[in-house]
Scaffold this motif. Structure first.
Motif, PDB file in Angstrom:
ATOM      1  N   ILE A 157       9.839  34.541 -21.433  1.00  0.00           N
ATOM      2  CA  ILE A 157       9.613  34.688 -22.876  1.00  0.00           C
ATOM      3  C   ILE A 157      10.161  33.432 -23.173  1.00  0.00           C
ATOM      4  O   ILE A 157      11.980  33.845 -23.512  1.00  0.00           O
ATOM      5  N   ASN A 158      10.335  32.699 -24.419  1.00  0.00           N
ATOM      6  CA  ASN A 158      11.540  31.442 -24.747  1.00  0.00           C
ATOM      7  C   ASN A 158      11.872  32.375 -26.483  1.00  0.00           C
ATOM      8  O   ASN A 158      10.701  31.554 -26.642  1.00  0.00           O
ATOM      9  N   ALA A 159      12.947  32.541 -26.024  1.00  0.00           N
ATOM     10  CA  ALA A 159      13.208  32.835 -27.353  1.00  0.00           C
ATOM     11  C   ALA A 159      14.134  32.190 -28.196  1.00  0.00           C
ATOM     12  O   ALA A 159      15.119  32.736 -28.910  1.00  0.00           O
ATOM     13  N   LEU A 160      14.704  30.975 -27.985  1.00  0.00           N
ATOM     14  CA  LEU A 160      15.489  30.266 -27.765  1.00  0.00           C
ATOM     15  C   LEU A 160      15.257  29.642 -29.618  1.00  0.00           C
ATOM     16  O   LEU A 160      14.172  28.826 -29.867  1.00  0.00           O
ATOM     17  N   GLY A 161      16.486  29.663 -30.289  1.00  0.00           N
ATOM     18  CA  GLY A 161      16.258  29.050 -31.552  1.00  0.00           C
ATOM     19  C   GLY A 161      16.077  30.375 -32.365  1.00  0.00           C
ATOM     20  O   GLY A 161      15.818  30.640 -34.047  1.00  0.00           O
ATOM     21  N   LEU A 162      15.798  32.093 -31.664  1.00  0.00           N
ATOM     22  CA  LEU A 162      14.880  32.616 -32.645  1.00  0.00           C
ATOM     23  C   LEU A 162      16.639  34.089 -32.672  1.00  0.00           C
ATOM     24  O   LEU A 162      17.442  33.764 -31.885  1.00  0.00           O
ATOM     25  N   ILE A 163      16.176  34.805 -33.937  1.00  0.00           N
ATOM     26  CA  ILE A 163      17.952  35.215 -34.373  1.00  0.00           C
ATOM     27  C   ILE A 163      17.420  37.095 -33.898  1.00  0.00           C
ATOM     28  O   ILE A 163      15.882  36.960 -34.275  1.00  0.00           O
ATOM     29  N   CYS A 164      17.935  37.243 -33.683  1.00  0.00           N
ATOM     30  CA  CYS A 164      17.637  38.967 -33.495  1.00  0.00           C
ATOM     31  C   CYS A 164      17.384  39.420 -34.474  1.00  0.00           C
ATOM     32  O   CYS A 164      17.751  39.599 -35.504  1.00  0.00           O
ATOM     33  N   PRO A 165      16.295  40.604 -34.643  1.00  0.00           N
ATOM     34  CA  PRO A 165      15.452  41.275 -33.404  1.00  0.00           C
ATOM     35  C   PRO A 165      14.428  40.560 -32.746  1.00  0.00           C
ATOM     36  O   PRO A 165      14.101  40.543 -32.183  1.00  0.00           O
ATOM     37  N   GLU A 166      13.785  39.678 -33.121  1.00  0.00           N
ATOM     38  CA  GLU A 166      12.815  38.648 -32.534  1.00  0.00           C
ATOM     39  C   GLU A 166      13.077  38.536 -30.872  1.00  0.00           C
ATOM     40  O   GLU A 166      11.789  38.958 -30.463  1.00  0.00           O
ATOM     41  N   PRO A 167      14.215  38.301 -30.955  1.00  0.00           N
ATOM     42  CA  PRO A 167      14.182  38.478 -28.811  1.00  0.00           C
ATOM     43  C   PRO A 167      14.258  39.569 -28.787  1.00  0.00           C
ATOM     44  O   PRO A 167      12.932  39.974 -27.569  1.00  0.00           O
ATOM     45  N   LEU A 168      14.211  41.115 -29.025  1.00  0.00           N
ATOM     46  CA  LEU A 168      14.227  41.795 -28.645  1.00  0.00           C
ATOM     47  C   LEU A 168      12.784  42.767 -28.691  1.00  0.00           C
ATOM     48  O   LEU A 168      12.250  42.936 -27.865  1.00  0.00           O
ATOM     49  N   LEU A 169      11.886  42.304 -29.985  1.00  0.00           N
ATOM     50  CA  LEU A 169      10.798  42.717 -30.274  1.00  0.00           C
ATOM     51  C   LEU A 169       9.895  42.085 -29.342  1.00  0.00           C
ATOM     52  O   LEU A 169       9.161  42.232 -29.100  1.00  0.00           O
ATOM     53  N   LYS A 170       9.951  40.516 -29.135  1.00  0.00           N
ATOM     54  CA  LYS A 170       9.415  39.629 -28.068  1.00  0.00           C
ATOM     55  C   LYS A 170       9.524  40.539 -26.506  1.00  0.00           C
ATOM     56  O   LYS A 170       8.763  41.064 -26.149  1.00  0.00           O
ATOM     57  N   ALA A 171      10.161  41.322 -26.251  1.00  0.00           N
ATOM     58  CA  ALA A 171      10.734  41.121 -24.937  1.00  0.00           C
ATOM     59  C   ALA A 171      10.164  42.987 -25.341  1.00  0.00           C
ATOM     60  O   ALA A 171       8.844  43.866 -24.000  1.00  0.00           O
ATOM     61  N   ARG A 172      10.446  43.637 -25.791  1.00  0.00           N
ATOM     62  CA  ARG A 172       9.160  44.924 -26.547  1.00  0.00           C
ATOM     63  C   ARG A 172       8.135  45.213 -26.069  1.00  0.00           C
ATOM     64  O   ARG A 172       6.945  45.813 -25.880  1.00  0.00           O
ATOM     65  N   VAL A 173       7.713  44.032 -26.650  1.00  0.00           N
ATOM     66  CA  VAL A 173       5.965  44.037 -26.442  1.00  0.00           C
ATOM     67  C   VAL A 173       5.955  43.903 -25.102  1.00  0.00           C
ATOM     68  O   VAL A 173       4.495  44.486 -25.188  1.00  0.00           O
ATOM     69  N   ALA A 174       6.407  42.590 -24.678  1.00  0.00           N
ATOM     70  CA  ALA A 174       5.795  42.073 -23.165  1.00  0.00           C
ATOM     71  C   ALA A 174       5.914  43.390 -22.072  1.00  0.00           C
ATOM     72  O   ALA A 174       5.261  43.603 -20.932  1.00  0.00           O
ATOM     73  N   LEU A 175       6.983  44.188 -22.554  1.00  0.00           N
ATOM     74  CA  LEU A 175       7.333  45.465 -22.096  1.00  0.00           C
ATOM     75  C   LEU A 175       5.879  46.096 -21.872  1.00  0.00           C
ATOM     76  O   LEU A 175       5.853  47.269 -20.790  1.00  0.00           O
ATOM     77  N   ASN A 176       5.586  46.298 -22.801  1.00  0.00           N
ATOM     78  CA  ASN A 176       4.957  47.710 -22.784  1.00  0.00           C
ATOM     79  C   ASN A 176       3.230  46.977 -22.253  1.00  0.00           C
ATOM     80  O   ASN A 176       2.299  48.078 -22.201  1.00  0.00           O
ATOM     81  N   ALA A 177       2.932  45.594 -21.649  1.00  0.00           N
ATOM     82  CA  ALA A 177       2.205  45.062 -21.324  1.00  0.00           C
ATOM     83  C   ALA A 177       2.080  44.981 -20.229  1.00  0.00           C
ATOM     84  O   ALA A 177       1.047  44.679 -19.603  1.00  0.00           O
ATOM     85  N   ILE A 178       2.710  45.184 -19.220  1.00  0.00           N
ATOM     86  CA  ILE A 178       3.217  44.816 -17.720  1.00  0.00           C
ATOM     87  C   ILE A 178       2.973  46.481 -17.424  1.00  0.00           C
ATOM     88  O   ILE A 178       3.257  47.702 -17.745  1.00  0.00           O
ATOM     89  N   ALA A 179       2.602  46.533 -16.103  1.00  0.00           N
ATOM     90  CA  ALA A 179       3.429  47.766 -15.377  1.00  0.00           C
ATOM     91  C   ALA A 179       4.450  48.297 -14.748  1.00  0.00           C
ATOM     92  O   ALA A 179       4.999  46.616 -14.803  1.00  0.00           O
ATOM     93  N   THR A 180       4.490  49.827 -14.795  1.00  0.00           N
ATOM     94  CA  THR A 180       6.065  50.143 -14.212  1.00  0.00           C
ATOM     95  C   THR A 180       6.822  48.879 -12.956  1.00  0.00           C
ATOM     96  O   THR A 180       5.337  49.471 -12.087  1.00  0.00           O
ATOM     97  N   GLY A 181       7.781  48.997 -12.898  1.00  0.00           N
ATOM     98  CA  GLY A 181       8.138  47.687 -11.690  1.00  0.00           C
ATOM     99  C   GLY A 181       7.975  46.318 -12.607  1.00  0.00           C
ATOM    100  O   GLY A 181       9.047  45.684 -11.393  1.00  0.00           O
ATOM    101  N   ASP A 182       7.648  46.039 -12.517  1.00  0.00           N
ATOM    102  CA  ASP A 182       6.675  44.689 -13.146  1.00  0.00           C
ATOM    103  C   ASP A 182       8.594  43.883 -13.994  1.00  0.00           C
ATOM    104  O   ASP A 182       8.965  45.234 -14.589  1.00  0.00           O
TER     105      ASP A 182
END
Length: 85
Positions: A7-32
Motif C-alpha cells: 500500500i502506497n499511502a504517501l501523501g495521505l493523512i490518518c486515518p486513511e493509511p490505517l483504513l487501507k491497511a485494515r481493508v487489506a488485512l481483511n482480504a488476506i489469509a492468516t500469516g500473510d
C-alpha cells in the motif's frame, strides 16, 4: 514472510493509511503480510495501537529518509503487518 499487498499511502493523512491497511488485512489469509508506506507522522502511533488492540503483528517498522530512497519525500515510514487469527 509473504507480503500479499503493498500500500502506497504517501501523501495521505490518518486515518486513511490505517483504513487501507485494515481493508487489506481483511482480504488476506492468516500469516500473510501487508506492507504500508506512509509519510504521515501520526501513522506511527496509529499502527502501533492497531497491533496492541488486535491479533495482528508488526513484523517490520522502520523510518527511512530521502537519503535512503533518493526521493523528494523527507521522511517515510514503512510498516509490514502480519495478519493474526
Amino acid at each position: 514472510m509473504r507480503i500479499k499487498y503493498g500500500i502506497n499511502a504517501l501523501g495521505l493523512i490518518c486515518p486513511e493509511p490505517l483504513l487501507k491497511a485494515r481493508v487489506a488485512l481483511n482480504a488476506i489469509a492468516t500469516g500473510d503480510c501487508v506492507e504500508v508506506l506512509t509519510n504521515d507522522e501520526s501513522s506511527v502511533n496509529d499502527f502501533h495501537r492497531l497491533v496492541e488492540l488486535t491479533e495482528h503483528q508488526m513484523v517490520i517498522f522502520e523510518t527511512l529518509n530521502n537519503n535512503d530512497l533518493h526521493q523528494e519525500i523527507e521522511l517515510l515510514y514503512r510498516f509490514v503487518l502480519q495478519k493474526g487469527h
